[in-house]
Write a protein that holds these residues in place. Structure first.
Motif, PDB file in Angstrom:
ATOM      1  N   GLY A 209       0.858  -1.178   0.000  1.00 40.67           N
ATOM      2  CA  GLY A 209       0.000   0.000   0.000  1.00 40.67           C
ATOM      3  C   GLY A 209       0.895   1.229   0.000  1.00 40.67           C
ATOM      4  N   MET A 210       0.766   2.057  -1.008  1.00 40.38           N
ATOM      5  CA  MET A 210       1.564   3.276  -1.085  1.00 40.38           C
ATOM      6  C   MET A 210       0.678   4.376  -1.697  1.00 40.38           C
ATOM      7  SD  MET A 210       4.013   1.372  -3.763  1.00 40.38           S
ATOM      8  CE  MET A 210       5.224   2.617  -4.008  1.00 40.38           C
ATOM      9  N   LYS A 211       1.219   5.599  -1.786  1.00 43.22           N
ATOM     10  CA  LYS A 211       0.382   6.680  -2.312  1.00 43.22           C
ATOM     11  C   LYS A 211       1.158   7.590  -3.255  1.00 43.22           C
ATOM     12  CE  LYS A 211      -3.050   7.329   1.332  1.00 43.22           C
ATOM     13  NZ  LYS A 211      -3.377   8.107   2.547  1.00 43.22           N
ATOM     14  N   ALA A 212       0.452   8.145  -4.245  1.00 46.17           N
ATOM     15  CA  ALA A 212       1.016   9.212  -5.075  1.00 46.17           C
ATOM     16  C   ALA A 212       0.324  10.514  -4.671  1.00 46.17           C
ATOM     17  CB  ALA A 212       0.783   8.921  -6.551  1.00 46.17           C
ATOM     18  N   TYR A 213       1.129  11.568  -4.523  1.00 44.91           N
ATOM     19  CA  TYR A 213       0.626  12.866  -4.059  1.00 44.91           C
ATOM     20  C   TYR A 213       0.828  13.886  -5.166  1.00 44.91           C
ATOM     21  CZ  TYR A 213       1.294  10.369   0.329  1.00 44.91           C
ATOM     22  OH  TYR A 213       1.261   9.424   1.320  1.00 44.91           O
ATOM     23  N   ARG A 214       0.033  14.966  -5.098  1.00 48.00           N
ATOM     24  CA  ARG A 214       0.209  16.050  -6.074  1.00 48.00           C
ATOM     25  C   ARG A 214       0.845  17.242  -5.365  1.00 48.00           C
ATOM     26  NH1 ARG A 214      -2.012  16.897 -10.892  1.00 48.00           N
ATOM     27  NH2 ARG A 214      -3.655  15.342 -10.702  1.00 48.00           N
ATOM     28  N   SER A 215       1.965  17.699  -5.874  1.00 47.63           N
ATOM     29  CA  SER A 215       2.645  18.841  -5.242  1.00 47.63           C
ATOM     30  C   SER A 215       1.861  20.119  -5.577  1.00 47.63           C
ATOM     31  CB  SER A 215       4.075  18.964  -5.778  1.00 47.63           C
ATOM     32  OG  SER A 215       4.038  19.542  -7.069  1.00 47.63           O
ATOM     33  N   PRO A 216       2.127  21.235  -4.878  1.00 44.94           N
ATOM     34  CA  PRO A 216       1.417  22.494  -5.191  1.00 44.94           C
ATOM     35  C   PRO A 216       1.604  22.907  -6.654  1.00 44.94           C
ATOM     36  CG  PRO A 216       2.625  22.704  -3.129  1.00 44.94           C
ATOM     37  CD  PRO A 216       3.030  21.377  -3.721  1.00 44.94           C
ATOM     38  N   GLU A 217       2.726  22.475  -7.280  1.00 44.01           N
ATOM     39  CA  GLU A 217       2.960  22.809  -8.701  1.00 44.01           C
ATOM     40  C   GLU A 217       2.286  21.788  -9.623  1.00 44.01           C
ATOM     41  OE1 GLU A 217       5.680  22.375  -6.476  1.00 44.01           O
ATOM     42  OE2 GLU A 217       5.443  24.492  -5.971  1.00 44.01           O
ATOM     43  N   GLY A 218       1.615  20.811  -9.070  1.00 45.96           N
ATOM     44  CA  GLY A 218       0.913  19.819  -9.872  1.00 45.96           C
ATOM     45  C   GLY A 218       1.744  18.599 -10.215  1.00 45.96           C
ATOM     46  N   GLU A 219       2.962  18.530  -9.660  1.00 44.07           N
ATOM     47  CA  GLU A 219       3.840  17.410 -10.009  1.00 44.07           C
ATOM     48  C   GLU A 219       3.452  16.145  -9.220  1.00 44.07           C
ATOM     49  OE1 GLU A 219       8.612  16.754 -10.507  1.00 44.07           O
ATOM     50  OE2 GLU A 219       7.957  17.771  -8.699  1.00 44.07           O
ATOM     51  N   PRO A 220       3.329  14.978  -9.906  1.00 42.00           N
ATOM     52  CA  PRO A 220       3.027  13.747  -9.166  1.00 42.00           C
ATOM     53  C   PRO A 220       4.263  13.254  -8.406  1.00 42.00           C
ATOM     54  CG  PRO A 220       2.699  13.460 -11.553  1.00 42.00           C
ATOM     55  CD  PRO A 220       3.398  14.767 -11.352  1.00 42.00           C
ATOM     56  N   LEU A 221       4.058  12.905  -7.127  1.00 40.42           N
ATOM     57  CA  LEU A 221       5.168  12.491  -6.272  1.00 40.42           C
ATOM     58  C   LEU A 221       4.872  11.152  -5.612  1.00 40.42           C
ATOM     59  CD1 LEU A 221       5.534  15.860  -4.296  1.00 40.42           C
ATOM     60  CD2 LEU A 221       7.072  15.057  -6.126  1.00 40.42           C
ATOM     61  N   LEU A 222       5.886  10.328  -5.518  1.00 43.86           N
ATOM     62  CA  LEU A 222       5.777   9.105  -4.711  1.00 43.86           C
ATOM     63  C   LEU A 222       6.584   9.312  -3.436  1.00 43.86           C
ATOM     64  CD1 LEU A 222       6.149   6.391  -7.488  1.00 43.86           C
ATOM     65  CD2 LEU A 222       4.206   6.600  -5.925  1.00 43.86           C
ATOM     66  N   PHE A 223       6.299   8.502  -2.417  1.00 45.61           N
ATOM     67  CA  PHE A 223       7.000   8.608  -1.149  1.00 45.61           C
ATOM     68  C   PHE A 223       7.693   7.282  -0.858  1.00 45.61           C
ATOM     69  CE2 PHE A 223       7.086   8.342   3.551  1.00 45.61           C
ATOM     70  CZ  PHE A 223       7.813   9.475   3.819  1.00 45.61           C
ATOM     71  N   ARG A 224       9.012   7.272  -0.870  1.00 41.49           N
ATOM     72  CA  ARG A 224       9.840   6.114  -0.526  1.00 41.49           C
ATOM     73  C   ARG A 224       9.376   4.804  -1.197  1.00 41.49           C
ATOM     74  NH1 ARG A 224      11.288   6.066   5.736  1.00 41.49           N
ATOM     75  NH2 ARG A 224      13.159   5.157   4.865  1.00 41.49           N
ATOM     76  N   PRO A 225       9.135   4.830  -2.516  1.00 38.82           N
ATOM     77  CA  PRO A 225       8.594   3.618  -3.164  1.00 38.82           C
ATOM     78  C   PRO A 225       9.527   2.415  -3.072  1.00 38.82           C
ATOM     79  CG  PRO A 225       9.304   5.228  -4.811  1.00 38.82           C
ATOM     80  CD  PRO A 225       9.365   5.918  -3.496  1.00 38.82           C
ATOM     81  N   GLU A 226      10.828   2.678  -2.932  1.00 40.68           N
ATOM     82  CA  GLU A 226      11.788   1.581  -2.872  1.00 40.68           C
ATOM     83  C   GLU A 226      11.628   0.787  -1.562  1.00 40.68           C
ATOM     84  OE1 GLU A 226      13.291   0.338  -5.237  1.00 40.68           O
ATOM     85  OE2 GLU A 226      14.832  -0.867  -4.280  1.00 40.68           O
ATOM     86  N   MET A 227      11.187   1.491  -0.524  1.00 37.14           N
ATOM     87  CA  MET A 227      10.975   0.787   0.744  1.00 37.14           C
ATOM     88  C   MET A 227       9.785  -0.175   0.620  1.00 37.14           C
ATOM     89  SD  MET A 227      10.999   2.286   4.596  1.00 37.14           S
ATOM     90  CE  MET A 227      10.829   1.110   5.939  1.00 37.14           C
ATOM     91  N   ASN A 228       8.785   0.238  -0.134  1.00 39.30           N
ATOM     92  CA  ASN A 228       7.660  -0.673  -0.363  1.00 39.30           C
ATOM     93  C   ASN A 228       8.086  -1.886  -1.189  1.00 39.30           C
ATOM     94  OD1 ASN A 228       6.203   2.232  -0.187  1.00 39.30           O
ATOM     95  ND2 ASN A 228       4.910   0.625   0.613  1.00 39.30           N
ATOM     96  N   ARG A 229       8.997  -1.647  -2.157  1.00 37.13           N
ATOM     97  CA  ARG A 229       9.470  -2.784  -2.965  1.00 37.13           C
ATOM     98  C   ARG A 229      10.239  -3.777  -2.077  1.00 37.13           C
ATOM     99  NH1 ARG A 229      13.807  -4.874  -5.993  1.00 37.13           N
ATOM    100  NH2 ARG A 229      15.221  -3.261  -5.253  1.00 37.13           N
ATOM    101  N   CYS A 230      11.076  -3.262  -1.204  1.00 39.26           N
ATOM    102  CA  CYS A 230      11.845  -4.158  -0.331  1.00 39.26           C
ATOM    103  C   CYS A 230      10.900  -4.978   0.549  1.00 39.26           C
ATOM    104  CB  CYS A 230      12.809  -3.372   0.553  1.00 39.26           C
ATOM    105  SG  CYS A 230      14.107  -2.615  -0.435  1.00 39.26           S
ATOM    106  N   ARG A 231       9.852  -4.312   1.066  1.00 42.11           N
ATOM    107  CA  ARG A 231       8.918  -5.056   1.925  1.00 42.11           C
ATOM    108  C   ARG A 231       8.098  -6.054   1.102  1.00 42.11           C
ATOM    109  NH1 ARG A 231       5.026  -1.504   5.503  1.00 42.11           N
ATOM    110  NH2 ARG A 231       3.918  -1.299   3.533  1.00 42.11           N
ATOM    111  N   PHE A 232       7.760  -5.672  -0.133  1.00 44.60           N
ATOM    112  CA  PHE A 232       7.032  -6.598  -1.023  1.00 44.60           C
ATOM    113  C   PHE A 232       7.869  -7.854  -1.237  1.00 44.60           C
ATOM    114  CE2 PHE A 232       5.098  -7.628  -5.310  1.00 44.60           C
ATOM    115  CZ  PHE A 232       3.776  -7.687  -4.886  1.00 44.60           C
ATOM    116  N   ASN A 233       9.156  -7.654  -1.443  1.00 48.57           N
ATOM    117  CA  ASN A 233      10.032  -8.804  -1.696  1.00 48.57           C
ATOM    118  C   ASN A 233      10.271  -9.629  -0.431  1.00 48.57           C
ATOM    119  OD1 ASN A 233      10.190  -8.505  -4.429  1.00 48.57           O
ATOM    120  ND2 ASN A 233      12.041  -7.240  -4.378  1.00 48.57           N
ATOM    121  N   LEU A 234      10.230  -8.978   0.723  1.00 50.66           N
ATOM    122  CA  LEU A 234      10.319  -9.707   1.994  1.00 50.66           C
ATOM    123  C   LEU A 234       9.063 -10.580   2.160  1.00 50.66           C
ATOM    124  CD1 LEU A 234      12.622  -9.128   4.059  1.00 50.66           C
ATOM    125  CD2 LEU A 234      10.950  -7.855   5.402  1.00 50.66           C
ATOM    126  N   SER A 235       7.920  -9.995   1.854  1.00 42.27           N
ATOM    127  CA  SER A 235       6.660 -10.748   1.918  1.00 42.27           C
ATOM    128  C   SER A 235       6.702 -11.906   0.918  1.00 42.27           C
ATOM    129  CB  SER A 235       5.468  -9.852   1.576  1.00 42.27           C
ATOM    130  OG  SER A 235       5.411  -8.723   2.412  1.00 42.27           O
TER     131      SER A 235
END
Ligand SMILES: Cc1ncc(COP(=O)(O)O)c(C=O)c1O
Length: 362
Positions: free
Chosen positions: A72-98
């Motif tokens: 479970g992760m999220k994409a956010y919109r910055s005030p300038e409209g830019e799409p941002l992810l938050f630490r997606p690599e940490m989610n990948r590591c946990r996905f691979n641990l699972s």
């Protein structure tokens, strides 16, 4: 691209059907989804296709034995409209641990990165812009072997769907302990984001809801004494200006939010302890008015105050939520980093970029 992705765009966008002023968690799904197959030891057939139902055999082993993991992760919109992810690599590591715990294949960095970035870029109009809302991103994997014998499987689907969402909890939460049921125990799957962990807690959750509580505060499976986590979040307490959170002992999820809060607290020079926390310690601190705050942390929920903790029919004394500053300040700080409104001292924000679509769409 190491994993070529074929993109088939939807002919009809459903974006206009969504009421972005009334977003609920998990109600709407964006126009596209990513799908890849694991066959003969390789990830193949990577596609972004219109969101919709999938054909698979009723004999698929995941349906019978629960070989299913998710993130479970999220994409956010910055005030300038830019799409941002938050630490997606940490989610990948946990996905691979699972995946490792559930005898499933690993997802390499390039596949995770390209699938996420291409999908979110294509559906970037689905990222809400109002404060507190975001595009929830749900990667998951399940076994598709057409075989109902019990054996480690060889065929899998890796899918990512996304959903515009508001916060999971709109108000402070009420939690209760349960000694009749156990979520996780040493040697089990507590640290994995395995679907069965959640399926097995539906009955306790239903009972908690029937008693007017939002979630279960899980205690350890052996002595029913040590606090583990909440059904959807990690948990933090503040006693005498020291922030305390249960240690990672293999029975709780290593939350991305939990780790981020720990790092933020350390950066501020505040005392944070990761250790065993017994429910008796929390009761004692509550009764002596030393318990200053209690809050949950998770991607879906962000940082949310715990309004009530019920244990064996007694409520643990806590100061009124409005008077507690810890959860509020940490939430503001973390969300500022996620939404791009505050400096990002750790480099956690990752701008979403497309290699396939950016030239054609800009
Ligand atoms: C059981 C459990 N614990 C903790 C968390 C928090 O993890 P994260 O901060 O990575 O979302 C979640 C959320 O997914 C969860 O389901």
């Amino acid at each position: 691209m190491k994993f070529p992705i074929h993109i088939e765009r939807t002919e009809v966008s459903h974006l206009h059907e969504v009421d972005f002023s009334q977003l609920q968690f998990g109600k709407w799904y964006s126009d596209h989804m990513f799908v890849a197959e694991w066959r003969h030891g390789r990830w193949v057939d990577c596609h972004i296709i219109p969101f919709g139902n999938l054909p698979f055999s009723p004999a698929s082993s995941a349906l019978h034995y629960g070989q299913i993991i998710f993130e479970g992760m999220k994409a956010y919109r910055s005030p300038e409209g830019e799409p941002l992810l938050f630490r997606p690599e940490m989610n990948r590591c946990r996905f691979n641990l699972s995946a490792a715990r559930m005898a499933m294949p690993q997802v390499p960095e390039a596949l995770w990165h390209d699938a996420l970035h291409e999908l979110i870029w294509l559906d970037r109009a689905w990222i809400p812009s109002q404060q507190g809302a975001s595009l929830y991103v749900r990667p998951f994997m399940f076994a598709t072997d057409r075989f109902i014998g019990i054996r480690p499987t060889e065929y899998f689907k890796f899918i990512i769907i996304t959903s515009p969402a508001g916060l999971y909890y709109a108000r402070p939460v009420k939690v209760l302990t349960m000694e009749k049921y156990v979520r996780a125990f040493p040697g089990g799957t507590g640290y994995a984001k395995a679907a069965g962990n959640y399926g097995a807690t539906m009955l306790p959750l239903r009972e908690a809801l029937q008693h007017g509580y939002d979630q279960v505060l899980w205690l350890d499976g052996i002595e029913h004494r040590y606090i583990q986590e909440i059904g959807t979040m990690n948990v933090f307490f503040v006693i005498d200006d020291v922030v305390i959170t249960p240690e990672l002992d293999g029975t709780i999820l290593e939350g991305v939010t939990r780790d981020s809060l720990i790092q933020l607290l350390k950066l501020k020079g505040l005392r944070i302890e990761e250790r065993k926390v017994s429910i008796d310690e929390i009761i004692d601190a509550g009764e002596r008015q030393r318990l200053q705050d209690a809050f949950g942390s998770g991607t879906a929920a962000s940082v949310v105050a715990i309004a009530e903790i019920m244990h064996r029919g007694r409520q643990i004394p806590l100061p009124p939520v409005e008077e507690r500053r810890w959860w509020k300040e940490l939430k503001a700080e973390l969300e500022g980093i996620k939404y791009g409104t505050r400096p990002d001292p750790f480099g956690w924000r990752v701008p979403v970029r497309s290699r396939l679509l950016s030239v054609a769409m800009n």
